[in-house]
Design a protein around this motif. Structure first.
Motif, mmCIF file in Angstrom:
data_model
loop_
_atom_site.group_PDB
_atom_site.id
_atom_site.type_symbol
_atom_site.label_atom_id
_atom_site.label_comp_id
_atom_site.label_asym_id
_atom_site.label_seq_id
_atom_site.Cartn_x
_atom_site.Cartn_y
_atom_site.Cartn_z
ATOM 1 N N GLN A 1 0.846 -1.185 0.000
ATOM 2 C CA GLN A 1 0.000 0.000 0.000
ATOM 3 C C GLN A 1 0.886 1.240 0.000
ATOM 4 O OE1 GLN A 1 -3.080 0.062 3.042
ATOM 5 N NE2 GLN A 1 -2.963 -2.159 3.250
ATOM 6 N N SER A 2 0.339 2.327 -0.526
ATOM 7 C CA SER A 2 1.037 3.604 -0.487
ATOM 8 C C SER A 2 0.209 4.570 0.345
ATOM 9 C CB SER A 2 1.225 4.166 -1.898
ATOM 10 O OG SER A 2 1.886 5.423 -1.846
ATOM 11 N N LEU A 3 0.834 5.129 1.378
ATOM 12 C CA LEU A 3 0.158 6.074 2.252
ATOM 13 C C LEU A 3 1.066 7.271 2.481
ATOM 14 C CD1 LEU A 3 -2.290 6.704 4.099
ATOM 15 C CD2 LEU A 3 -1.071 5.550 5.956
ATOM 16 N N MET A 4 0.605 8.425 2.029
ATOM 17 C CA MET A 4 1.352 9.659 2.189
ATOM 18 C C MET A 4 0.630 10.553 3.199
ATOM 19 S SD MET A 4 3.588 8.803 -0.076
ATOM 20 C CE MET A 4 4.599 10.233 -0.401
ATOM 21 N N LEU A 5 1.354 11.533 3.727
ATOM 22 C CA LEU A 5 0.729 12.422 4.702
ATOM 23 C C LEU A 5 -0.468 13.152 4.084
ATOM 24 C CD1 LEU A 5 0.985 13.381 7.634
ATOM 25 C CD2 LEU A 5 2.206 15.375 6.768
ATOM 26 N N ALA A 6 -0.399 13.464 2.806
ATOM 27 C CA ALA A 6 -1.529 14.118 2.138
ATOM 28 C C ALA A 6 -2.773 13.234 2.166
ATOM 29 C CB ALA A 6 -1.160 14.471 0.701
ATOM 30 N N ASP A 7 -2.584 11.914 2.082
ATOM 31 C CA ASP A 7 -3.718 10.989 2.175
ATOM 32 C C ASP A 7 -4.365 11.063 3.552
ATOM 33 O OD1 ASP A 7 -3.203 9.927 -0.438
ATOM 34 O OD2 ASP A 7 -1.632 8.668 0.421
ATOM 35 N N VAL A 8 -3.525 11.214 4.567
ATOM 36 C CA VAL A 8 -4.037 11.315 5.941
ATOM 37 C C VAL A 8 -4.841 12.603 6.114
ATOM 38 C CG1 VAL A 8 -3.389 11.429 8.375
ATOM 39 C CG2 VAL A 8 -2.107 9.943 6.822
ATOM 40 N N ALA A 9 -4.300 13.712 5.631
ATOM 41 C CA ALA A 9 -5.003 14.987 5.728
ATOM 42 C C ALA A 9 -6.342 14.919 4.998
ATOM 43 C CB ALA A 9 -4.142 16.107 5.159
ATOM 44 N N GLU A 10 -6.338 14.269 3.845
ATOM 45 C CA GLU A 10 -7.577 14.125 3.080
ATOM 46 C C GLU A 10 -8.599 13.277 3.841
ATOM 47 O OE1 GLU A 10 -8.960 12.813 -1.438
ATOM 48 O OE2 GLU A 10 -7.033 12.139 -0.644
ATOM 49 N N ARG A 11 -8.139 12.188 4.442
ATOM 50 C CA ARG A 11 -9.033 11.308 5.197
ATOM 51 C C ARG A 11 -9.601 12.025 6.420
ATOM 52 N NH1 ARG A 11 -12.124 8.864 7.730
ATOM 53 N NH2 ARG A 11 -12.232 6.611 8.157
ATOM 54 N N PHE A 12 -8.777 12.833 7.084
ATOM 55 C CA PHE A 12 -9.232 13.548 8.277
ATOM 56 C C PHE A 12 -10.221 14.652 7.924
ATOM 57 C CE2 PHE A 12 -5.278 12.719 11.177
ATOM 58 C CZ PHE A 12 -5.534 11.367 11.101
ATOM 59 N N GLY A 13 -10.078 15.236 6.745
ATOM 60 C CA GLY A 13 -10.980 16.307 6.334
ATOM 61 C C GLY A 13 -10.684 17.648 6.971
ATOM 62 N N ASP A 14 -9.490 17.789 7.550
ATOM 63 C CA ASP A 14 -9.122 19.043 8.204
ATOM 64 C C ASP A 14 -8.561 20.033 7.188
ATOM 65 O OD1 ASP A 14 -9.682 18.070 10.801
ATOM 66 O OD2 ASP A 14 -7.728 17.078 10.858
ATOM 67 N N GLU A 15 -8.786 21.316 7.428
ATOM 68 C CA GLU A 15 -8.098 22.336 6.665
ATOM 69 C C GLU A 15 -6.655 22.424 7.163
ATOM 70 O OE1 GLU A 15 -10.227 26.017 6.643
ATOM 71 O OE2 GLU A 15 -11.845 25.197 5.406
ATOM 72 N N LEU A 16 -5.780 22.919 6.292
ATOM 73 C CA LEU A 16 -4.358 22.950 6.600
ATOM 74 C C LEU A 16 -3.893 24.331 7.049
ATOM 75 C CD1 LEU A 16 -2.917 21.048 3.480
ATOM 76 C CD2 LEU A 16 -3.708 20.065 5.636
ATOM 77 N N LEU A 17 -2.936 24.332 7.950
ATOM 78 C CA LEU A 17 -2.178 25.528 8.296
ATOM 79 C C LEU A 17 -0.735 25.220 7.915
ATOM 80 C CD1 LEU A 17 -2.213 28.350 9.640
ATOM 81 C CD2 LEU A 17 -1.537 27.210 11.763
ATOM 82 N N LEU A 18 -0.180 26.023 7.034
ATOM 83 C CA LEU A 18 1.146 25.749 6.487
ATOM 84 C C LEU A 18 2.208 26.582 7.194
ATOM 85 C CD1 LEU A 18 3.003 24.496 4.327
ATOM 86 C CD2 LEU A 18 2.295 26.348 2.781
ATOM 87 N N VAL A 19 3.197 25.907 7.756
ATOM 88 C CA VAL A 19 4.320 26.583 8.401
ATOM 89 C C VAL A 19 5.487 26.620 7.418
ATOM 90 C CG1 VAL A 19 5.941 26.577 10.331
ATOM 91 C CG2 VAL A 19 3.594 25.780 10.669
ATOM 92 N N ALA A 20 6.029 27.814 7.216
ATOM 93 C CA ALA A 20 7.147 27.993 6.291
ATOM 94 C C ALA A 20 8.213 28.849 6.958
ATOM 95 C CB ALA A 20 6.674 28.663 5.001
ATOM 96 N N PRO A 21 9.480 28.665 6.581
ATOM 97 C CA PRO A 21 10.526 29.530 7.125
ATOM 98 C C PRO A 21 10.430 30.909 6.495
ATOM 99 C CG PRO A 21 11.449 28.073 5.474
ATOM 100 C CD PRO A 21 10.010 27.660 5.648
#
Length: 220
Positions: free
Chosen positions: A129-149
């Motif tokens: 199986q292939s599981l990426m963090l983006a798949d997890v975020a999609e499954r959770f249905g949460d909006e994202l907060l992006l941290v950048a330097p």
């Protein structure tokens, strides 16, 4: 229960630091905020116990009562990508377990902050199986907060991450710039360009070593 999924443009950007400040700010404002992380590698061993450092830091900073191990689904000792740490330990990260644990973590809370591991293309599983963090975020249905330097290279990293999130159908609520120096012409220009090129607001800028985050919590 409200929630947000904190991700970053890469490793060691300050995702855990920002997560801790956000949970603390919520709790200081009287909101019952909790923390959850799907997987962590590089845990510290104390006898038979593996301490997930990110969760321990957030718990200490925000005054959470749960043990750090209770806030992370999969904990690995080796400091490598979660998919490799899992493979080498004989484990397999299951998406449904992550979804169940996230639900349990936020069941009694008003607000749940989910902290990802690495960036959106961090692999959690690469076998049959292939599981990426983006798949997890999609499954959770949460909006994202992006941290950048805030420094050099942040424009490219922030724009690429925002575009990938958009391709995956993920909603980014906004961006937090970490290590930001007010009056630094490079940091100020990066902020303007990131907002212009991504179409996303920079919701907060955080200086190195800051003890709090100046952000309108209603935006989360």
């Amino acid at each position: 229960m409200k929630s947000i999924f904190v991700t970053a443009t890469g490793t060691d950007v300050g995702k855990t630091y920002i997560s801790a400040l956000l949970v603390k700010a919520m709790r200081d404002a009287g909101v019952d905020a909790r923390y959850y992380k799907p997987a962590l590698s590089g845990a510290v061993r104390e006898g038979e116990r593996l301490i997930p450092g990110d969760a321990a830091f957030v718990a200490e900073c925000a005054g959470l009562q749960q043990q750090p191990e209770q806030m992370v689904s999969y904990i690995f000792e080796e400091a490598v990508s979660p998919h490799l740490a899992a493979k080498r330990s004989g484990a397999a990260i299951e998406l449904e377990k992550l979804a169940d644990d996230r639900t349990k973590a936020g069941a009694a809370a008003e607000f749940l902050l989910v902290e990802g591991c690495g960036g959106l293309i961090c692999p959690l599983r690469r076998d049959d199986q292939s599981l990426m963090l983006a798949d997890v975020a999609e499954r959770f249905g949460d909006e994202l907060l992006l941290v950048a330097p805030a420094g050099l290279g942040s424009i490219n990293a922030a724009v690429l991450t925002a575009e990938y999130a958009k391709q995956r159908g993920l909603t980014v609520r906004g961006i937090v710039l970490n290590g930001y120096e007010a009056g630094n012409f490079l940091h100020e220009d990066n902020r303007q360009e990131i907002e212009a090129l991504t179409g996303l607001p920079v919701l907060a800028t955080v200086a190195w070593g800051a003890k709090q985050i100046d952000l309108n919590l209603a935006q989360l």
